[in-house]
Design an enzyme around this catalytic site. Structure first.
Site, short mmCIF file in Angstrom:
data_model
loop_
_atom_site.label_atom_id
_atom_site.label_comp_id
_atom_site.label_asym_id
_atom_site.label_seq_id
_atom_site.Cartn_x
_atom_site.Cartn_y
_atom_site.Cartn_z
N TYR A 1 40.86 38.31 43.86
CA TYR A 1 41.99 37.47 44.28
C TYR A 1 43.11 38.41 44.71
CZ TYR A 1 45.90 34.14 43.87
OH TYR A 1 47.00 33.35 44.12
N LYS B 1 53.32 42.74 39.44
CA LYS B 1 53.33 42.59 37.99
C LYS B 1 54.15 43.66 37.27
CE LYS B 1 48.99 40.03 38.25
NZ LYS B 1 49.28 38.65 37.83
N ASP C 1 43.85 46.86 45.81
CA ASP C 1 44.81 45.87 45.28
C ASP C 1 44.98 46.18 43.80
OD1 ASP C 1 45.16 42.24 45.30
OD2 ASP C 1 46.14 43.81 44.13
P1 KE4 Z 1 51.49 37.30 43.01
O1 KE4 Z 1 51.77 36.77 44.40
O2 KE4 Z 1 51.02 36.19 42.05
O3 KE4 Z 1 52.64 38.12 42.44
O4 KE4 Z 1 50.28 38.34 43.10
C1 KE4 Z 1 49.06 37.90 43.66
C2 KE4 Z 1 47.94 38.79 43.16
C3 KE4 Z 1 47.45 39.77 43.99
N1 KE4 Z 1 46.47 40.60 43.58
C4 KE4 Z 1 45.93 40.48 42.34
C5 KE4 Z 1 44.83 41.42 41.93
C6 KE4 Z 1 46.39 39.49 41.45
O5 KE4 Z 1 45.82 39.36 40.22
C7 KE4 Z 1 47.41 38.62 41.86
C8 KE4 Z 1 47.93 37.49 40.98
N2 KE4 Z 1 47.28 37.34 39.73
C9 KE4 Z 1 47.25 35.99 39.18
C10 KE4 Z 1 46.53 36.03 37.83
N3 KE4 Z 1 45.22 36.51 37.91
C11 KE4 Z 1 48.62 35.42 39.04
C12 KE4 Z 1 48.74 34.21 38.14
C13 KE4 Z 1 49.05 32.98 38.95
O6 KE4 Z 1 48.57 32.86 40.09
O7 KE4 Z 1 49.75 32.11 38.40
#
Ligand code: KE4
Length: 438
Positions: free
Chosen positions: A147, A270, A242
């Protein structure tokens, strides 16, 4: 706690659904995959979080990874208070951004130039724009179950909330955009060769979570990342890590330092924001000089690099120490061993993947080395386990396809408490039937 005692959360959830889709600001928080009422939280301190009904939980979500130092650490609060007095955002360059970019580059040397954004999604979508501009190619390869945020091109066989809700490929994505996102199987270089080999002119980038966290935790097998590096060198594609989850989590230099493979471009999120909204992307100088205003690749953001977020990030990264990582490794190993032993004693089949302070308990008796393996897990059993742990005051990710996160605020006593609760919860999971909402 029993559902009947989550009355304030239940009332707030009903009210929230009147004004927000699903009553949440991000889908995975809605407990859809595990049932029951999502707990509306009102404060966190250290390794714990307290809901609106006054129930305190030991937290293994930790805001999905940013809080490597725990909730509301004293040092962070004083930095934010001091910074806020001078204003929260100027929309102009500040010294803090320079200090932050220099610190990121010192920790992640492959990021020769850095650009800040306000989320991991923005960082991932921007880094791909650079890769496409630099190579003149359109197609991108990602891995099923990984993701990279919710930008159009990423929601193809995506992990995290997308797979949790059963929409790994979201409607609303133009066919043309989805067609440019090719997928291969994680830990399977032959599948990568096969996909890339079919693309006339090659792909712009191979985008990968170097330690996968969004199908649950799946570590790269020896040679996998090295193989991707070699394939990119051979075909002229760019290797993009990523590291939104693994950055500053797997080690101070992220997965690329821990595993010794240097990408061309990296995206972060994060931990880099210490709990405030920060994303970042960066990499080889020749590539990053293409980003406006140095070059023609446009990317912008009103709150990018704002002083509050930079101050929080600087504090969080400055607190990273060898001692912290040694503690996280020790607690992670203790927790994984204890959970495995508890499951065995309860007669429940689980497969536990762990890298440092990241782990996932898969309800399956098979090893989990890719998305297909992960999707073979018994999600109903996970739901029962989740509810039984919640009832005992342990707050886990409300999805089988997410990582558990430890922090520097967690202790061996917390781990012991978690293992004791798991002994009971694994028995509940083993009982079968749909996830009870006690
Ligand atoms: P954000 O746009 O949520 O800050 O980051 C996206 C993203 C990009 N790459 C990786 C590997 C990620 O895990 C994420 C976001 N992680 C999720 C949880 N696995 C965020 C939680 C959510 O979507 O509420």
């Amino acid at each position: 706690m029993a559902e009947r005692q989550a009355t304030r959360s239940a009332k707030l959830f009903a009210r929230a659904q009147q004004v927000m889709p699903g009553g949440v600001s991000s889908p995975v928080r809605a407990f859809k995959a595990v049932g029951g009422t999502p707990r509306f939280m009102k404060r966190g301190k250290g390794a714990s979080i307290t809901d609106e009904d006054g129930r305190t939980y030991l937290d293994y979500v930790m805001s999905w990874g940013p809080l490597i130092h725990g909730h509301a650490p004293k040092g962070l609060l004083s930095v934010l208070t001091k910074t806020a007095r001078h204003g929260t955002s100027f929309g102009a360059p500040t010294r803090l951004e320079i200090e932050m970019a220099e610190l990121v580059r010192s920790l992640v040397p492959s990021m020769e130039l850095v650009r800040f954004t306000s989320s991991g999604t923005e960082a991932a979508m921007s880094v791909l724009r650079v890769a496409r501009a630099a190579t003149g190619r359109d197609a991108v390869l990602k891995f099923a179950g990984c993701y990279h945020g919710h930008a159009d091109g990423f929601l193809v066989e995506a992990g995290s909330g997308a797979v949790t809700l059963g929409v790994p490929t979201s409607p609303g994505i133009p066919k043309a955009a989805a067609a440019l996102t090719l997928t291969a199987r994680y830990n399977d270089l032959a599948s990568v060769d096969a996909v890339v080999g079919r693309v006339k002119g090659g792909v712009a980038a191979v985008l990968v979570e170097p330690i996968a966290g969004n199908m649950g935790v799946v570590p790269p097998e020896p040679g996998f990342l090295e193989g991707l590096r070699a394939l990119c060198d051979r075909t002229g594609a760019l290797l993009v890590f990523d590291e939104v989850i693994s950055g500053f989590r797997a080690s101070r230099g992220g997965a690329q330092h821990l595993l010794g493979v240097r990408p061309d471009l990296t995206c972060l999120g994060k931990i880099i924001g210490g709990g405030l909204p920060v994303g970042a992307y960066g990499g080889r100088e020749d590539l990053m000089r293409m980003v406006a205003p140095d070059g023609p690749v446009y990317q912008a953001g009103t709150l990018s690099g704002n002083p509050m977020a930079m101050a929080a990030g600087l504090w969080a990264l400055s607190q990273l120490s060898d001692k912290l990582y040694a503690k996280l490794e020790r607690l992670g190993a203790l927790l994984a061993e204890g959970l495995s032993e508890s499951a065995h004693r309860a007669g429940t089949d689980v497969s536990i993947n762990r890298v440092g302070s990241l782990l996932t308990v898969f309800f399956t008796n098979q090893p989990v080395r890719n998305y297909d393996d992960a999707r073979g897990a018994d999600t109903a059993a996970y739901g029962r386990f989740f509810q039984a742990m919640l009832a005992q005051g342990i707050y886990l990710p409300p999805s089988q396809f997410e990582a558990w996160f430890l922090s520097g605020a967690h202790t061996t006593d917390h781990v012991d408490t978690t293992i004791r609760a798991a002994r009971k919860a694994f028995k509940v999971a083993a009982r079968g039937g749909s996830a009870p909402t006690p």
